[in-house]
Design a protein around this motif. Sequence first.
Motif, PDB file in Angstrom:
ATOM      1  N   GLY A 240       3.615   0.993   0.406  1.00 33.77           N
ATOM      2  CA  GLY A 240       4.288   1.240   1.674  1.00 33.77           C
ATOM      3  C   GLY A 240       3.332   1.784   2.722  1.00 33.77           C
ATOM      4  O   GLY A 240       3.360   1.361   3.889  1.00 33.77           O
ATOM      5  N   PHE A 241       2.466   2.711   2.305  1.00 37.08           N
ATOM      6  CA  PHE A 241       1.497   3.293   3.240  1.00 37.08           C
ATOM      7  C   PHE A 241       0.502   2.243   3.717  1.00 37.08           C
ATOM      8  O   PHE A 241       0.261   2.097   4.926  1.00 37.08           O
ATOM      9  CB  PHE A 241       0.760   4.447   2.571  1.00 37.08           C
ATOM     10  CG  PHE A 241      -0.374   4.997   3.392  1.00 37.08           C
ATOM     11  CD1 PHE A 241      -0.129   5.828   4.478  1.00 37.08           C
ATOM     12  CD2 PHE A 241      -1.685   4.669   3.092  1.00 37.08           C
ATOM     13  CE1 PHE A 241      -1.165   6.314   5.260  1.00 37.08           C
ATOM     14  CE2 PHE A 241      -2.738   5.165   3.855  1.00 37.08           C
ATOM     15  CZ  PHE A 241      -2.474   5.987   4.948  1.00 37.08           C
ATOM     16  N   LEU A 242      -0.088   1.491   2.766  1.00 34.58           N
ATOM     17  CA  LEU A 242      -1.077   0.470   3.142  1.00 34.58           C
ATOM     18  C   LEU A 242      -0.438  -0.621   3.989  1.00 34.58           C
ATOM     19  O   LEU A 242      -1.039  -1.100   4.962  1.00 34.58           O
ATOM     20  CB  LEU A 242      -1.702  -0.137   1.884  1.00 34.58           C
ATOM     21  CG  LEU A 242      -2.587   0.798   1.050  1.00 34.58           C
ATOM     22  CD1 LEU A 242      -3.068   0.099  -0.212  1.00 34.58           C
ATOM     23  CD2 LEU A 242      -3.772   1.291   1.878  1.00 34.58           C
ATOM     24  N   GLY A 243       0.807  -1.018   3.617  1.00 45.13           N
ATOM     25  CA  GLY A 243       1.500  -2.044   4.394  1.00 45.13           C
ATOM     26  C   GLY A 243       1.772  -1.601   5.815  1.00 45.13           C
ATOM     27  O   GLY A 243       1.693  -2.399   6.756  1.00 45.13           O
ATOM     28  N   SER A 244       2.076  -0.308   5.987  1.00 44.05           N
ATOM     29  CA  SER A 244       2.354   0.199   7.338  1.00 44.05           C
ATOM     30  C   SER A 244       1.100   0.192   8.209  1.00 44.05           C
ATOM     31  O   SER A 244       1.193   0.093   9.428  1.00 44.05           O
ATOM     32  CB  SER A 244       2.925   1.616   7.262  1.00 44.05           C
ATOM     33  OG  SER A 244       1.931   2.543   6.833  1.00 44.05           O
ATOM     34  N   LYS A 245      -0.073   0.289   7.583  1.00 43.64           N
ATOM     35  CA  LYS A 245      -1.333   0.287   8.330  1.00 43.64           C
ATOM     36  C   LYS A 245      -1.856  -1.126   8.574  1.00 43.64           C
ATOM     37  O   LYS A 245      -2.462  -1.405   9.617  1.00 43.64           O
ATOM     38  CB  LYS A 245      -2.395   1.082   7.564  1.00 43.64           C
ATOM     39  CG  LYS A 245      -2.072   2.552   7.377  1.00 43.64           C
ATOM     40  CD  LYS A 245      -2.018   3.288   8.703  1.00 43.64           C
ATOM     41  CE  LYS A 245      -1.788   4.780   8.493  1.00 43.64           C
ATOM     42  NZ  LYS A 245      -1.670   5.495   9.794  1.00 43.64           N
ATOM     43  N   LEU A 246      -1.630  -2.013   7.590  1.00 44.82           N
ATOM     44  CA  LEU A 246      -2.253  -3.331   7.650  1.00 44.82           C
ATOM     45  C   LEU A 246      -1.312  -4.449   8.085  1.00 44.82           C
ATOM     46  O   LEU A 246      -1.768  -5.492   8.569  1.00 44.82           O
ATOM     47  CB  LEU A 246      -2.834  -3.694   6.278  1.00 44.82           C
ATOM     48  CG  LEU A 246      -3.875  -2.711   5.714  1.00 44.82           C
ATOM     49  CD1 LEU A 246      -4.275  -3.128   4.311  1.00 44.82           C
ATOM     50  CD2 LEU A 246      -5.091  -2.649   6.631  1.00 44.82           C
ATOM     51  N   ILE A 247       0.000  -4.278   7.886  1.00 40.71           N
ATOM     52  CA  ILE A 247       0.939  -5.366   8.168  1.00 40.71           C
ATOM     53  C   ILE A 247       1.921  -4.973   9.266  1.00 40.71           C
ATOM     54  O   ILE A 247       1.940  -5.570  10.337  1.00 40.71           O
ATOM     55  CB  ILE A 247       1.701  -5.777   6.888  1.00 40.71           C
ATOM     56  CG1 ILE A 247       0.710  -6.222   5.803  1.00 40.71           C
ATOM     57  CG2 ILE A 247       2.691  -6.910   7.195  1.00 40.71           C
ATOM     58  CD1 ILE A 247       1.336  -6.502   4.461  1.00 40.71           C
ATOM     59  N   SER A 248       2.777  -3.999   8.983  1.00 42.18           N
ATOM     60  CA  SER A 248       3.773  -3.571   9.964  1.00 42.18           C
ATOM     61  C   SER A 248       4.106  -2.101   9.733  1.00 42.18           C
ATOM     62  O   SER A 248       4.298  -1.687   8.585  1.00 42.18           O
ATOM     63  CB  SER A 248       5.045  -4.414   9.827  1.00 42.18           C
ATOM     64  OG  SER A 248       6.110  -3.830  10.568  1.00 42.18           O
ATOM     65  N   PRO A 249       4.213  -1.313  10.802  1.00 51.95           N
ATOM     66  CA  PRO A 249       4.578   0.106  10.650  1.00 51.95           C
ATOM     67  C   PRO A 249       5.904   0.310   9.931  1.00 51.95           C
ATOM     68  O   PRO A 249       6.124   1.344   9.298  1.00 51.95           O
ATOM     69  CB  PRO A 249       4.653   0.601  12.099  1.00 51.95           C
ATOM     70  CG  PRO A 249       3.767  -0.323  12.859  1.00 51.95           C
ATOM     71  CD  PRO A 249       3.930  -1.663  12.200  1.00 51.95           C
TER      72      PRO A 249
END
Length: 201
Positions: free
Chosen positions: A132-141
């Motif tokens: 969730g953390f990596l996705g919020s930085k790399l894909i979508s907040p």
Amino acid sequence: MSTPIDVMDAPTLKKLLASDESGVAVLDVRTPAEFETVHIPGSYNLPVDLVSEHAHDVTRKLGKQIVLVCQSGTRASQAQQKLIDIEIEAGSVLEGGIAAYEKSGGEVVRGTQRWAMDRQVRMTAGSLVLLGFLGSKLISPKLGYLSAAIGAGLAYSAASNSCAMASLLSKMPWNQVSTAGKANPLAQIPNAGQLLNPNGK
């Protein structure tokens, strides 16, 4: 987590099981898959979710001092509280669970190796929070909400002394065991007065 009202340490249980006259019955309240992976010789398996339903039958059939066992002591404490809630003598909780028993040099039986349920929960929850953390930085907040949802779930799990993630993981294929001859969870438990052989012989 419930606080056990009666606990037994691993060296004491080890000593009692070495005596043919101890009259101790070990009731393991982990999942069948965890029990198959490693358990104390001569112990009986009844998952914590079934304890309330079968408590009267179990205590009548074992007819002796019962020691409740799980991986670390948490589920055994829950089982003890379930017995107290329906006014049954609660038995003792093995302090530190089977992990402490094995560490003390106690004999265990090993089968198909799997991670203990609490370890599976930690790995799953930690991985989802990280994703969730990596996705919020790399894909979508918005993917950061996944981490928040897992955190909220863990907080609720602690407050309610339950774990939906563990229940879900217990249904995964790698946590399944053969059900042949095991449809009745009480089938392996002897009648009252029948002695338990700690060595399983």
